[in-house]
Design an enzyme around this catalytic site. Structure first.
Site, PDB file in Angstrom:
ATOM      1  N   ARG A 141      93.545 -31.860 -21.838  1.00 32.25           N
ATOM      2  CA  ARG A 141      94.196 -31.206 -20.690  1.00 32.25           C
ATOM      3  C   ARG A 141      93.165 -30.741 -19.669  1.00 32.25           C
ATOM      4  O   ARG A 141      93.345 -30.915 -18.465  1.00 32.25           O
ATOM      5  CB  ARG A 141      95.062 -30.041 -21.189  1.00 32.25           C
ATOM      6  N   PHE A 181     101.207 -37.134 -18.569  1.00 30.83           N
ATOM      7  CA  PHE A 181     100.098 -37.253 -19.529  1.00 30.83           C
ATOM      8  C   PHE A 181      99.766 -35.916 -20.189  1.00 30.83           C
ATOM      9  O   PHE A 181      99.900 -34.859 -19.576  1.00 30.83           O
ATOM     10  CB  PHE A 181      98.825 -37.702 -18.790  1.00 30.83           C
ATOM     11  N   GLU A 182      99.245 -35.978 -21.418  1.00 28.24           N
ATOM     12  CA  GLU A 182      98.710 -34.801 -22.129  1.00 28.24           C
ATOM     13  C   GLU A 182      99.727 -33.679 -22.271  1.00 28.24           C
ATOM     14  O   GLU A 182      99.393 -32.498 -22.207  1.00 28.24           O
ATOM     15  CB  GLU A 182      97.450 -34.260 -21.419  1.00 28.24           C
ATOM     16  N   GLY A 183     100.984 -34.045 -22.454  1.00 28.33           N
ATOM     17  CA  GLY A 183     102.059 -33.055 -22.499  1.00 28.33           C
ATOM     18  C   GLY A 183     102.589 -32.832 -21.103  1.00 28.33           C
ATOM     19  O   GLY A 183     101.826 -32.581 -20.170  1.00 28.33           O
TER      20      GLY A 183
END
Length: 597
Positions: free
Chosen positions: A268, A406-408
């Site tokens: 993140r 992306f990434e949550g």
């Protein structure tokens, strides 16, 4: 809330909310060492010479082109910046590795491929692998000889990753796990050599496995056709009794979630860095275009409406940068502290990232939304030309959108921001309750109208203190009123998360400006002062809006009136001519002809 005279310098994750930070303790981009600046320049040069001239060929997915570019990046050490030297990397600090992500962030699909390889494609093995696994795979990943990928998402499990259906069953001879299932949206999947794949042992124990491309029973689907990042390989993976040697279990059986979630913390922050690098390049393109496009016999960069856009782009980018490197330094310091306590390298890095997981989630949201704002305004400045593929900004517009997923997703990260903060309070890691109670008591007291503080930045520092009280007031009242029901009130949680995110970035901007002003006169930091004051002025209204929407969702009657009065008191900024400040910011950027990388 601790005073400015507090001598303790270490800030725990989330603790910025309940104490003031000192500017002298804050790392800022102006503190980069010469070697770090050289690395950043090398990254910019790599994009300009090796990647951007080939961008159309990359987006057409010319066979072998992306892997060859990753090979070249590996030759320059860009794939192993923070990998220990004994495993084939450069062994650089966390700030330097963050700089690499920023420096290569403007490379469109190449940036995605590189970030996936160096992040989720490499780090699970580096941090959770056995010594044998690390010795086998990491040197090849660091050099680029092998390309890495990561298989977590499935058709019916996106944000809810632990609901994955892929299974792993031990073979009768006990030598292999047989994987069955499929994964989707796998970045680098079309050309990667090694994958970290998650499956459930005995249909319930979520576990990670290292899968090589030539393992029996493993196949890949065709390339997906995407809205953006078209040059990034994205395929589905299929497992039909895929034979994975038992020695390729990564970490402990049933503990795969620890790998997945810890890797995301670092990812993140690094996504924010890449978004920052992309944002600077897009802003530069927009400024350059505005300086050459003439309408009504005038360069459009001279029109107030365009200046406003350029200024807001610059403000958003500068504030993002301020927060990103503040947190990067925290992680580096915590890593070194844990190493000093005798922790292994992997435990030290992961422990440091976990400590600041709240901040990593906020950076991801803020950075990705910064880039979306910048590319949108970049298209607008280009006018009709911005809608043409002849101009890079159209590709930037398409490619940026994925970053909020992306990434949550950003929604998940907003919810996580508050959830992690409250859980740390519940577990005693963070004393939020006492400051929240003090703020509630303050509402019943008469405001202090004493003599104004004449110290430098007194007004700005007071604003940050008041903004934090607005968060504590809103969040404290929500917890008290809703108790366990709060976790299902996602709209309220996201409003509180936005308040926290705004305040953290505002404070980071303040600390950076204060630190710069300590060694320069006011004229030398006029640009930064304008950015800070505009951002604070705008933040007051945003905090008030998010706070009101949250309070109105759970309170009524006298309680509601009291809370709204308190919120107004804590989110009030004085009159400020933001138009004039934005014009000065824009004029500086226009005179430079770019956003300085």
């Amino acid at each position: 809330m601790n005073t400015a005279t507090d001598k303790q310098t270490e800030i725990k994750g989330g603790e910025w909310l309940i104490r003031e930070s000192e500017a002298a303790d804050c790392f800022i981009p102006e503190n980069f060492q010469e070697e770090q600046l050289m690395v950043k320049e090398m990254c910019a040069s790599f994009l300009d010479t090796e990647v951007l001239p080939l961008i159309d060929r990359i987006d057409k997915m010319e066979p072998g082109l992306m892997p060859s570019l990753l090979d070249k990046a590996g030759e320059q050490g860009l794939l192993g910046t923070s990998i220990p030297e004994n495993l084939g990397g450069l062994g650089k600090d966390f700030i330097t590795s963050t700089l690499v992500n920023e420096g290569l962030g403007g490379g469109f699909s190449f940036s995605v491929a590189l970030a996936a390889h160096t992040g989720i494609g490499t780090l699970p093995i580096l941090y959770f692998g056995t010594e044998a696994q690390k010795e086998k795979y990491i040197p090849k990943l660091a050099s680029g000889e092998w390309k890495g990928s990561y298989g977590l998402t499935e058709p019916n499990s996106g944000s809810d990753a632990l609901s994955a259906k892929t299974t792993a069953t031990l073979s009768k001879d006990g030598k292999f796990y047989l994987l069955n299932g499929q994964k989707c949206w796998i970045t680098n999947g079309g050309f990667a050599d090694v994958f970290t794949v998650f499956a459930k042992v005995d249909a319930e124990k979520f576990t990670a496995f290292i899968v090589e491309k030539n393992f029996d029973g493993f196949t890949r689907g065709p390339e997906e056709h995407k809205m953006g990042i078209k040059g990034s390989s994205t395929v589905q993976l299929y497992f039909q009794d895929c034979k994975v040697p038992v020695e390729n279990v990564l970490g402990e059986i049933g503990k795969g979630h620890i790998i997945a979630f810890n890797i995301l913390n670092i990812g993140r922050l690094k996504l924010c860095a890449a978004a920052l690098g992309a944002g600077k390049r897009v802003a530069g393109d927009a400024i350059e275009y505005a300086n050459t496009r003439e309408q009504f016999k005038t360069m459009i960069s001279q029109f107030g409406a365009i200046k406003n856009k350029i200024a807001e782009m610059g403000i958003y980018i500068w504030v993002t940068e301020s927060a990103l490197y503040r947190v990067s330094k925290w992680i580096e310091v915590k890593k070194e502290e844990l190493l000093g306590e005798g922790k292994p390298f992997s435990d030290a890095v992961l422990g440091a990232a976990e400590e600041y997981a709240i901040e990593c989630a906020m950076l991801k949201v803020f950075g990705s939304e910064m880039l979306d704002f910048v590319v949108d305004e970049g298209v607008q400045i280009h006018g009709g030309n911005g809608f043409s593929d002849e101009y890079a900004v159209s590709r930037s517009y398409r490619d940026s959108r994925i970053n909020r997923i992306f990434e949550g997703t950003n929604e998940i990260n907003r919810l996580l921001t508050v959830d992690m903060m409250l859980k740390r309070a519940t577990k005693g890691r963070l004393d939020i309750l006492t400051p929240a109670k003090n703020v509630a008591k303050e509402l019943l007291s008469i405001p202090d109208f004493g003599q104004a503080d004449e110290a430098p930045f007194a007004t700005e520092r007071k604003l940050i203190v008041q903004f934090k009280k607005a968060i504590l007031l809103t969040a404290g009242a929500a917890v008290q009123k809703l108790m366990m029901k709060l976790e299902s009130e996602q709209e309220i949680l996201m409003h509180i998360a936005d308040m926290a995110m705004i305040v953290f970035h505002a404070e980071s901007a303040l600390l950076r400006t204060m630190k710069l002003s300590a060694t320069k006169n006011e004229e030398a930091v006029a640009f930064e002062l304008d950015i800070l004051r505009v951002f604070l002025y705008d933040s007051a209204d945003k905090i008030d809006k998010h706070g009101k929407d949250a309070i109105n969702a759970f309170a009524d009657g006298d309680e509601q009136r009291m809370l709204l009065l308190g919120l107004k008191r804590f989110s009030k900024a004085g009159p400020f001519n933001s138009k004039a400040a934005k014009r000065r910011i824009a004029d500086k950027l226009i005179s430079l002809g770019k956003y300085p990388l």
